[in-house]
Motif scaffolding. Structure first.
Motif, PDB file in Angstrom:
ATOM      1  N   HIS A  60      38.516  48.927  38.170  1.00 26.54           N
ATOM      2  CA  HIS A  60      38.043  49.181  36.814  1.00 26.54           C
ATOM      3  C   HIS A  60      36.999  50.287  36.733  1.00 26.54           C
ATOM      4  O   HIS A  60      37.062  51.129  35.848  1.00 26.54           O
ATOM      5  CB  HIS A  60      37.531  47.889  36.185  1.00 26.54           C
ATOM      6  CG  HIS A  60      38.642  46.899  35.963  1.00 26.54           C
ATOM      7  ND1 HIS A  60      38.488  45.755  35.238  1.00 26.54           N
ATOM      8  CD2 HIS A  60      39.931  46.905  36.372  1.00 26.54           C
ATOM      9  CE1 HIS A  60      39.644  45.098  35.211  1.00 26.54           C
ATOM     10  NE2 HIS A  60      40.518  45.765  35.907  1.00 26.54           N
ATOM     11  N   GLU A  84      45.685  41.055  36.408  1.00 27.70           N
ATOM     12  CA  GLU A  84      45.020  41.029  37.723  1.00 27.70           C
ATOM     13  C   GLU A  84      45.863  41.593  38.854  1.00 27.70           C
ATOM     14  O   GLU A  84      45.329  42.131  39.815  1.00 27.70           O
ATOM     15  CB  GLU A  84      44.678  39.574  38.075  1.00 27.70           C
ATOM     16  CG  GLU A  84      43.245  39.238  37.852  1.00 27.70           C
ATOM     17  CD  GLU A  84      42.941  37.803  38.239  1.00 27.70           C
ATOM     18  OE1 GLU A  84      41.782  37.434  38.135  1.00 27.70           O
ATOM     19  OE2 GLU A  84      43.857  37.058  38.646  1.00 27.70           O
ATOM     20  N   LYS A 113      40.516  41.893  31.359  1.00 25.67           N
ATOM     21  CA  LYS A 113      41.259  41.488  32.545  1.00 25.67           C
ATOM     22  C   LYS A 113      42.089  40.238  32.234  1.00 25.67           C
ATOM     23  O   LYS A 113      41.547  39.256  31.726  1.00 25.67           O
ATOM     24  CB  LYS A 113      40.232  41.166  33.632  1.00 25.67           C
ATOM     25  CG  LYS A 113      40.716  41.346  35.019  1.00 25.67           C
ATOM     26  CD  LYS A 113      39.529  41.157  35.967  1.00 25.67           C
ATOM     27  CE  LYS A 113      39.967  41.348  37.392  1.00 25.67           C
ATOM     28  NZ  LYS A 113      38.870  41.115  38.330  1.00 25.67           N
TER      29      LYS A 113
END
Ligand SMILES: [Zn+2]
Length: 116
Positions: A41, A35, A66
């Motif tokens: 993304h 993160e 993630k």
């Protein structure tokens, strides 16, 4: 935007491995991204489509896993799930200490590659 440069090296590594393995096609690429890595993304997906065009990876599905930001308090030993918005100013949720070490959230690697 640093996604382009990062994605370029990802595609390069993927193609190198696919070539070594004698692949005809790359079906899927899974990335693990922490993160605190400042990666957008959707942007990465677009870059991947662009860079992989014309290669054996051009139809590969890009999956991004993630990894949550977790810190451990060195004062009380408790793990804390943190949010990126607090990153600059984190304190332990249990004892209020600022003595925190990173457990996860800084990852960036290729988890696996599926080929045909
Ligand atoms: Zn603590």
């Amino acid at each position: 935007m640093h996604e382009m440069a990062i994605t370029e090296s990802v595609v390069e590594i993927v193609l190198k491995h696919a070539d070594v393995a004698g692949a005809k096609k790359v079906v899927q690429v899974r990335l693990k991204i922490g993160e605190i890595r400042d990666i957008i993304h959707d942007m990465m997906e677009k870059c991947f489509r662009y860079i992989a065009r014309g290669t054996i990876a051009d139809e590969a599905q890009l999956e991004i896993i993630k990894v949550p930001l977790v810190v451990r308090c060195t004062a009380c030993g408790q793990a804390n799930r943190e949010y990126i918005s607090n990153y600059a100013n984190m304190t332990c949720h249990h004892c209020g200490s600022h003595e925190l070490e990173l457990v996860s959230g800084n990852e960036f690697f290729i988890e696996d590659i599926k080929i045909l």
